[in-house]
Design a protein around this motif. Sequence first.
Motif, PDB file in Angstrom:
ATOM      1  N   GLU A 284      16.526  79.287  40.513  1.00  0.00           N
ATOM      2  CA  GLU A 284      15.445  78.661  41.299  1.00  0.00           C
ATOM      3  C   GLU A 284      15.185  79.343  42.631  1.00  0.00           C
ATOM      4  O   GLU A 284      14.145  79.104  43.254  1.00  0.00           O
ATOM      5  CB  GLU A 284      15.799  77.190  41.572  1.00  0.00           C
TER       6      GLU A 284
ATOM      7  N   LEU B  86      16.610  76.391  47.823  1.00  0.00           N
ATOM      8  CA  LEU B  86      16.037  75.052  47.648  1.00  0.00           C
ATOM      9  C   LEU B  86      14.768  74.904  48.482  1.00  0.00           C
ATOM     10  O   LEU B  86      14.729  75.302  49.646  1.00  0.00           O
ATOM     11  CB  LEU B  86      17.057  73.989  48.065  1.00  0.00           C
ATOM     12  N   THR B  87      13.741  74.324  47.889  1.00  0.00           N
ATOM     13  CA  THR B  87      12.458  74.150  48.570  1.00  0.00           C
ATOM     14  C   THR B  87      12.091  72.672  48.646  1.00  0.00           C
ATOM     15  O   THR B  87      12.627  71.831  47.906  1.00  0.00           O
ATOM     16  CB  THR B  87      11.341  74.891  47.815  1.00  0.00           C
TER      17      THR B  87
ATOM     18  N   PHE C 266      10.831  71.442  45.267  1.00  0.00           N
ATOM     19  CA  PHE C 266      11.867  71.049  44.301  1.00  0.00           C
ATOM     20  C   PHE C 266      12.389  69.652  44.645  1.00  0.00           C
ATOM     21  O   PHE C 266      12.582  68.813  43.747  1.00  0.00           O
ATOM     22  CB  PHE C 266      13.010  72.064  44.325  1.00  0.00           C
TER      23      PHE C 266
ATOM     24  N   GLN D 197       9.798  67.094  43.695  1.00  0.00           N
ATOM     25  CA  GLN D 197       9.664  66.951  42.237  1.00  0.00           C
ATOM     26  C   GLN D 197      10.702  65.975  41.677  1.00  0.00           C
ATOM     27  O   GLN D 197      10.409  65.194  40.774  1.00  0.00           O
ATOM     28  CB  GLN D 197       9.821  68.320  41.576  1.00  0.00           C
ATOM     29  N   HIS D 198      11.932  66.038  42.233  1.00  0.00           N
ATOM     30  CA  HIS D 198      13.016  65.225  41.686  1.00  0.00           C
ATOM     31  C   HIS D 198      13.318  63.980  42.522  1.00  0.00           C
ATOM     32  O   HIS D 198      14.012  63.071  42.049  1.00  0.00           O
ATOM     33  CB  HIS D 198      14.279  66.079  41.573  1.00  0.00           C
TER      34      HIS D 198
ATOM     35  N   HIS E 116      20.917  72.191  41.272  1.00  0.00           N
ATOM     36  CA  HIS E 116      19.966  73.234  41.647  1.00  0.00           C
ATOM     37  C   HIS E 116      20.731  74.546  41.647  1.00  0.00           C
ATOM     38  O   HIS E 116      21.740  74.681  42.331  1.00  0.00           O
ATOM     39  CB  HIS E 116      19.371  72.963  43.035  1.00  0.00           C
TER      40      HIS E 116
ATOM     41  N   THR F  28      21.179  65.649  40.727  1.00  0.00           N
ATOM     42  CA  THR F  28      20.306  66.732  40.282  1.00  0.00           C
ATOM     43  C   THR F  28      20.928  68.071  40.676  1.00  0.00           C
ATOM     44  O   THR F  28      21.143  68.317  41.866  1.00  0.00           O
ATOM     45  CB  THR F  28      18.910  66.625  40.913  1.00  0.00           C
TER      46      THR F  28
END
Length: 435
Positions: free
Chosen positions: A381, A384-385, A388, A391-392, A376, A374
């Motif tokens: 975006e 990175l959180t 996130f 979600q993935h 990012h 994935t």
Amino acid sequence: MSAWIRARFKPGDILLLLFLLLPVVVALPRVLSGFAPNAIGWLTLTGRLTGILGLAMMLLAAMMSVRLPHYDRWFGGLARLWVVHRFFGFAGFVLVLFHVALLAYAQLPFSIEAAIARVFPPLAEWAIWSGWLALLCMVIFLGPTFRFFGRLHYQRWKALHLFSALAVIFALLHAIPIAAETVVWWFMAVGAIGAIVWRKVLSPNLGRYRYEVVKVETLVHGVVEISLRPKGKAMAYEAGQFMYFTPLDPALTAGRNEEHPYTISSAPNDEYLRVGIKALGDASTAIQTLAVGSDVMVEGPYGDFYERIEPQRSQLWLAGGIGITPFVSGARDAQYRQGEIDAHLFYLANDQQRAYYLNELVELGAKVAGLAVTPHYYRQEGPLTAAFLRQHCADFTEREIYMCGPPAMVSHLKSVLVAAGVPVTRIHSEAFDFL
């Protein structure tokens, strides 16, 4: 053994502890003889013990500089071993300072002259003056590490290690004539001096592999992947490990004959040994123009990046910048180990153009069962959180986590993971600062 213990303590730590305590245990009967439980007695006892521990730490720091491939894994990899090495070197220096001060203070109740004479005797007492020479060499060696002098130059720092070697020699010339436990000190001296001789004299010829540059591929501006073919015996390695890389190309404007650590980007079964290098300094910038057909020397492999603390768990890979290289190696290796991997890679980049390995990694993710990729993008975006990640990769907090990238990115990711409830024992990272 619990995951907490496996994460924090390595088999080699026991060996270091035994070597550290050995001279203290052997010397204790002599040091305690005639001990009087008063101020002078306690100062003298503490002064002697700090001297013994300080010298033992200096000798152990020298032993750890041997940098033998594979054996660094006993200590959790070379990056961790180097942290311990630096701690022992600096702690040994501090203990030696206390050694001098405490023995001088022990004489103050008699007179100031007695205190001065204890640490500054006549020149005929050369063993004491050898101790001062050892201390002077340590000051010269450690002084530039303080922030007052600015950031250390990598090669200059390596050259300064000559003074640390001299400090060890002078410290032994100080201790052996004075102490009665000469067998112990000679035993540790052989290990320390042997490590220095191997690192500085023998390993450049006996511990390296010669390779030929067969391809220099520009991935994006300032990043190349170099493919190497062995000109004799090839270096065996595992995914995620790194090596010391010494280019011999006479046309290089910087970095020729200088060794620097770089992570291997190829899989162990690949035809060529490959390494991704980003222009971050004079040497790595010059390497971008490395000539095909020129020779390089490599030494290694080192590191234990994919060490499993809880092997039953799936893996989460977090990579940014040139820190993607150990994961490229891991993904390429996954082709040969179909069905043996369960990992989700998050490729962190400023934008799609800077995700220079992304196309290949996405293709591998489609081919290899158990590997997901994935991307990012920071500019789209932001940082990175946890949202996130969730979600993935819904179970990211249950995975064993490996990360590599710029220090600021790694620091941010650790804070995000810890805040999400991930124990620090399941977070692995590796840094090459002055390795």
